[in-house]
Design a protein around this motif. Structure first.
Motif, PDB file in Angstrom:
ATOM      1  N   LEU A 230       0.827  -1.257  -0.105  1.00 27.44           N
ATOM      2  CA  LEU A 230       0.139  -0.206  -0.079  1.00 27.44           C
ATOM      3  C   LEU A 230       0.895   1.144   0.001  1.00 27.44           C
ATOM      4  N   ASP A 231       0.301   2.241  -0.501  1.00 23.61           N
ATOM      5  CA  ASP A 231       1.175   3.535  -0.617  1.00 23.61           C
ATOM      6  C   ASP A 231       0.098   4.671  -0.858  1.00 23.61           C
ATOM      7  N   ALA A 232       0.367   5.858  -0.127  1.00 20.87           N
ATOM      8  CA  ALA A 232      -0.572   6.890  -0.321  1.00 20.87           C
ATOM      9  C   ALA A 232      -0.539   7.806  -1.456  1.00 20.87           C
ATOM     10  N   LYS A 233       0.514   7.499  -2.317  1.00 24.82           N
ATOM     11  CA  LYS A 233       0.611   8.452  -3.476  1.00 24.82           C
ATOM     12  C   LYS A 233      -0.425   7.772  -4.683  1.00 24.82           C
ATOM     13  N   PRO A 234      -0.767   8.567  -5.343  1.00 24.69           N
ATOM     14  CA  PRO A 234      -1.421   8.061  -6.774  1.00 24.69           C
ATOM     15  C   PRO A 234      -0.523   7.205  -7.674  1.00 24.69           C
ATOM     16  N   ALA A 235       0.662   7.510  -7.757  1.00 25.50           N
ATOM     17  CA  ALA A 235       1.253   6.593  -8.411  1.00 25.50           C
ATOM     18  C   ALA A 235       2.781   6.514  -7.904  1.00 25.50           C
ATOM     19  N   PHE A 236       3.743   5.739  -8.211  1.00 22.98           N
ATOM     20  CA  PHE A 236       5.054   5.664  -7.765  1.00 22.98           C
ATOM     21  C   PHE A 236       5.764   6.986  -8.044  1.00 22.98           C
ATOM     22  N   SER A 237       6.478   7.293  -7.432  1.00 21.74           N
ATOM     23  CA  SER A 237       7.591   8.442  -7.613  1.00 21.74           C
ATOM     24  C   SER A 237       8.803   8.559  -6.307  1.00 21.74           C
ATOM     25  N   TRP A 238       9.937   8.602  -7.060  1.00 19.61           N
ATOM     26  CA  TRP A 238      10.866   8.715  -6.475  1.00 19.61           C
ATOM     27  C   TRP A 238      11.889  10.063  -6.081  1.00 19.61           C
TER      28      TRP A 238
ATOM     29  N   ARG B 285      16.470   9.984 -13.500  1.00 17.85           N
ATOM     30  CA  ARG B 285      15.188   9.982 -14.424  1.00 17.85           C
ATOM     31  C   ARG B 285      14.803   8.665 -14.718  1.00 17.85           C
ATOM     32  N   GLU B 286      15.682   7.944 -15.339  1.00 11.28           N
ATOM     33  CA  GLU B 286      15.698   6.658 -16.092  1.00 11.28           C
ATOM     34  C   GLU B 286      15.159   5.607 -14.857  1.00 11.28           C
ATOM     35  N   TYR B 287      15.949   5.490 -13.810  1.00 13.79           N
ATOM     36  CA  TYR B 287      15.864   4.751 -12.566  1.00 13.79           C
ATOM     37  C   TYR B 287      14.345   4.956 -12.203  1.00 13.79           C
ATOM     38  N   ASP B 288      13.810   6.133 -12.014  1.00 14.18           N
ATOM     39  CA  ASP B 288      12.385   6.326 -11.586  1.00 14.18           C
ATOM     40  C   ASP B 288      11.599   5.779 -12.456  1.00 14.18           C
ATOM     41  N   HIS B 289      11.791   6.041 -13.890  1.00 12.97           N
ATOM     42  CA  HIS B 289      10.751   5.616 -15.045  1.00 12.97           C
ATOM     43  C   HIS B 289      10.817   4.052 -14.793  1.00 12.97           C
ATOM     44  N   TYR B 290      12.012   3.433 -14.545  1.00 15.21           N
ATOM     45  CA  TYR B 290      12.188   1.830 -14.520  1.00 15.21           C
ATOM     46  C   TYR B 290      11.109   1.396 -13.175  1.00 15.21           C
ATOM     47  N   CYS B 291      11.346   2.263 -12.160  1.00 20.96           N
ATOM     48  CA  CYS B 291      10.504   1.791 -10.853  1.00 20.96           C
ATOM     49  C   CYS B 291       9.002   1.981 -11.178  1.00 20.96           C
ATOM     50  N   ARG B 292       8.623   3.000 -11.930  1.00 22.88           N
ATOM     51  CA  ARG B 292       7.385   3.221 -12.247  1.00 22.88           C
ATOM     52  C   ARG B 292       6.919   2.127 -13.212  1.00 22.88           C
ATOM     53  N   TRP B 293       7.497   1.567 -14.096  1.00 20.48           N
ATOM     54  CA  TRP B 293       7.313   0.582 -14.922  1.00 20.48           C
ATOM     55  C   TRP B 293       6.961  -0.633 -14.227  1.00 20.48           C
ATOM     56  N   VAL B 294       7.769  -1.014 -13.268  1.00 22.05           N
ATOM     57  CA  VAL B 294       7.403  -2.157 -12.210  1.00 22.05           C
ATOM     58  C   VAL B 294       6.256  -2.038 -11.461  1.00 22.05           C
ATOM     59  N   ALA B 295       6.178  -0.842 -10.724  1.00 18.27           N
ATOM     60  CA  ALA B 295       5.088  -0.769  -9.948  1.00 18.27           C
ATOM     61  C   ALA B 295       3.748  -0.582 -10.471  1.00 18.27           C
ATOM     62  N   GLY B 296       3.595  -0.095 -11.837  1.00 25.28           N
ATOM     63  CA  GLY B 296       2.434  -0.149 -12.552  1.00 25.28           C
ATOM     64  C   GLY B 296       1.961  -1.591 -12.922  1.00 25.28           C
ATOM     65  N   ARG B 297       2.893  -2.606 -13.028  1.00 29.76           N
ATOM     66  CA  ARG B 297       2.500  -3.712 -13.544  1.00 29.76           C
ATOM     67  C   ARG B 297       2.347  -4.886 -12.410  1.00 29.76           C
ATOM     68  N   LEU B 298       2.826  -4.546 -11.140  1.00 26.43           N
ATOM     69  CA  LEU B 298       2.606  -5.506 -10.296  1.00 26.43           C
ATOM     70  C   LEU B 298       1.444  -5.520  -9.513  1.00 26.43           C
TER      71      LEU B 298
ATOM     72  N   PHE C   8      -1.882   1.819  -4.802  1.00 25.56           N
ATOM     73  CA  PHE C   8      -1.659   2.992  -4.744  1.00 25.56           C
ATOM     74  C   PHE C   8      -3.039   3.835  -3.990  1.00 25.56           C
ATOM     75  N   ASP C   9      -2.744   5.047  -3.988  1.00 27.86           N
ATOM     76  CA  ASP C   9      -3.886   5.773  -3.338  1.00 27.86           C
ATOM     77  C   ASP C   9      -4.609   5.181  -2.368  1.00 27.86           C
ATOM     78  N   ALA C  10      -3.745   4.809  -1.191  1.00 29.10           N
ATOM     79  CA  ALA C  10      -4.130   3.852   0.062  1.00 29.10           C
ATOM     80  C   ALA C  10      -3.320   4.583   1.109  1.00 29.10           C
ATOM     81  N   ARG C  11      -3.677   5.483   1.690  1.00 28.03           N
ATOM     82  CA  ARG C  11      -2.862   6.249   2.841  1.00 28.03           C
ATOM     83  C   ARG C  11      -3.052   5.569   4.209  1.00 28.03           C
ATOM     84  N   VAL C  12      -2.236   4.747   4.496  1.00 25.98           N
ATOM     85  CA  VAL C  12      -2.429   3.750   5.963  1.00 25.98           C
ATOM     86  C   VAL C  12      -2.833   4.813   7.185  1.00 25.98           C
ATOM     87  N   THR C  13      -3.803   4.837   7.772  1.00 23.00           N
ATOM     88  CA  THR C  13      -3.936   5.481   9.169  1.00 23.00           C
ATOM     89  C   THR C  13      -3.852   5.109  10.268  1.00 23.00           C
ATOM     90  N   GLU C  14      -3.854   3.449  10.381  1.00 19.78           N
ATOM     91  CA  GLU C  14      -3.750   3.029  11.457  1.00 19.78           C
ATOM     92  C   GLU C  14      -3.270   1.156  11.140  1.00 19.78           C
TER      93      GLU C  14
END
Length: 517
Positions: free
Chosen positions: A47-55, A110-123, A128-134
């Motif tokens: 889970l991650d609070a952001k709408p998509a991966f960013s580094w 910038r390419e490492y960030d794009h690579y991670c976005r590619w992985v995160a978007g396919r797993l 995303f859009d899941a901000r843990v509150t407790e």
């Protein structure tokens, strides 16, 4: 252990009980998610609070590169056959031949960030859009029947709850700034993965698991917007900063050096245009990062085992002493700064820049009036001469003398530290903290918990005090993720090396014998 039935009724509950749930999707938890994808018998969710991966979006300037080789991607150091490797990313994007011809070992950030976005978007396990509150522990009937309960909120305000037998915290680190700058600091526009957003204008500092103090949410006021900021937000505000007369950068690490270099490049070939650039650092020199082949063996499982066996006081001392292993500047960046200054002095001109190592900032205050031209200031000061901007009171540590700096803006490139996330408050009473309020962490990155908690809580990049300087380094990311995966699965999913270094860091087990104790 929550009994608020009315609130529970409004929360959507996922019926699945996951084997492993990750909170935060930065590179380290993304590495774990990618490696878990090769173990389909494990039910995992991240889970991650952001709408998509960013580094580190504030530092993705053109021309900046990773400080580790491309093999330190999300998976290769643990599983080079994984489909989520950087080389497979290149293949999928038809960049294998261009990469081969470029002869790069260190790839663009910038390419490492794009690579991670590619992985995160396919797993499929990444949500995303899941901000843990407790995060809470629910006891069950019978031995081993309990589970962790994780509540998260989406951007539309809806609440969901998921349960898992094991949880791994990968919520990243938070910007650290010198105490005098905190009242003037512009709050970063980005939030660490999985961490809650601060809503109050002023939030007190919280103790860090590393022993440092990190603000839970850096604060500022509209009057200082974009003029005093952490380097985490530099790229967001670089255009505004480039148009000022005088900018002071604080911090001798890689981020500080890259900000200094970028600001220098805003000047033209004769040193005109762009701001006067001032670089201040506590360290006695603007020193290069240790990058010798043998020196890099501090970033191996061998050194981690050695470090963990040391007494706590000695570990804390070593982390302070070994700053050049993880806080120095690449030789290439230092050389580029020198080259820029060399160009600016052709024909005998003076560079519109100043470098001050061995200096601490003791006080900072905003000054009334307009910002003015950079360069020498009133007697006893440097910076804008006509008022406005900020006044920094500094001390040269070796000479023990105080001087003042007037500047139009301040970029604090003073690093990051792990901080306890707010969502951990409910579970905190079941965590076994050390004397400094930090996690107690074993060799498999498992946090010590109350015996009533039969599930496992792991951490990533919150173990500098127990595992050493490799904690924030991408080199060990895949190895650490594989270690956690094996522990969570209760079996060897991925083999990890027994020995990875030529260096014997401790006393040999027998005269002439290789290895560490």
């Amino acid at each position: 252990m929550t009994n608020d039935h009315a609130r529970t009724a409004s929360i959507r509950t996922d019926p699945t009980v996951y084997d492993l749930l990750g909170i935060g999707i930065g590179p380290f938890n993304l590495s774990l998610a990618a490696l878990c994808d090769g173990a389909p018998d494990l039910r995992t969710l991240f889970l991650d609070a952001k709408p998509a991966f960013s580094w580190h979006p504030g530092l993705l300037m053109e021309g900046t590169v990773l400080q580790v080789p491309f093999l330190a991607d999300l998976v290769t150091m643990a599983d080079p056959t994984s489909p989520w490797s950087y080389l497979n990313y290149l293949r999928e994007h038809d960049r294998m031949f261009p990469f081969f011809f470029s002869e790069r070992f260190h790839i663009p950030r910038r390419e490492y960030d794009h690579y991670c976005r590619w992985v995160a978007g396919r797993l499929p396990s990444c949500r995303f859009d899941a901000r843990v509150t407790e995060l809470d522990w629910e006891e069950g009937e019978g031995a081993g029947a309990g589970v962790f309960a994780v509540t998260h909120r989406s951007a539309d305000g809806s609440l969901s709850r998921v349960r898992a037998r094991q949880v791994v915290l990968g919520v990243g680190t938070q910007p650290v700034v010198p105490e005098p700058l905190r009242p003037l600091l512009t709050a970063p526009s980005s939030t660490p993965p999985g961490a809650p957003t601060a809503t109050a204008p002023t939030v007190p500092s919280v103790p860090s698991p590393t022993g440092q103090t990190a603000p839970s949410a850096p604060t500022g006021t509209p009057a200082h917007d974009r003029l005093v900021l952490h380097s985490a937000d530099y790229r967001t505000h670089r255009t505004r900063l480039a148009g000022l007369d005088d900018v002071t950068v604080i911090g001798a690490g890689q981020s500080g050096a890259e900000v200094v270099l970028d600001l220098l490049r805003q000047q033209d070939g004769d040193g005109r245009g762009g701001p006067f650039v001032r670089w201040i650092a506590r360290t006695p020199a603007f020193a290069p990062m240790e990058y010798s082949k043998i020196g890099l063996e501090h970033f191996t499982p061998d050194y981690i085992r050695y470090f963990r066996a040391l007494p706590e006081q000695r570990r804390d001392q070593l982390v302070r002493e070994q700053w050049q292993l993880y806080k120095g500047v690449s030789e290439e960046t230092l050389a580029e700064i020198h080259d820029e200054l060399y160009e600016r002095t052709i024909g005998g001109t003076q560079p519109r820049a100043a470098l001050h190592p061995g200096v601490t900032v003791e006080n900072a205050e905003a000054l009334p009036g307009p910002r003015s031209e950079g360069g020498p200031g009133p007697e006893g000061t440097t910076g804008p001469a006509d008022g406005g901007g900020y006044l920094l009171t500094c001390r040269h540590t070796e000479q023990d003398e105080v001087f003042e700096v007037r500047t139009s803006a301040v970029v604090s490139a003073t690093g990051y530290a792990a901080a306890r996330p707010d969502f951990l408050d409910t579970l905190a009473k079941l965590v076994v903290w050390d004397e400094k309020g930090r996690y107690r962490i074993d060799g498999e990155y498992r946090v010590a918990l109350d015996p009533r908690v039969t599930g496992a809580l792991y951490v990533q990049n919150a173990e500098l005090h127990t595992h050493g300087v490799g904690a924030p380094d991408l080199t060990l990311g895949a190895w650490r993720a594989a270690t956690i995966l094996n522990a969570a699965a209760g079996r060897t999913v991925l083999r990890v090396p027994e020995r990875a270094a030529w260096t014997t860091f401790g006393v040999p087990t027998a005269p002439g014998a290789p290895g560490t104790p």
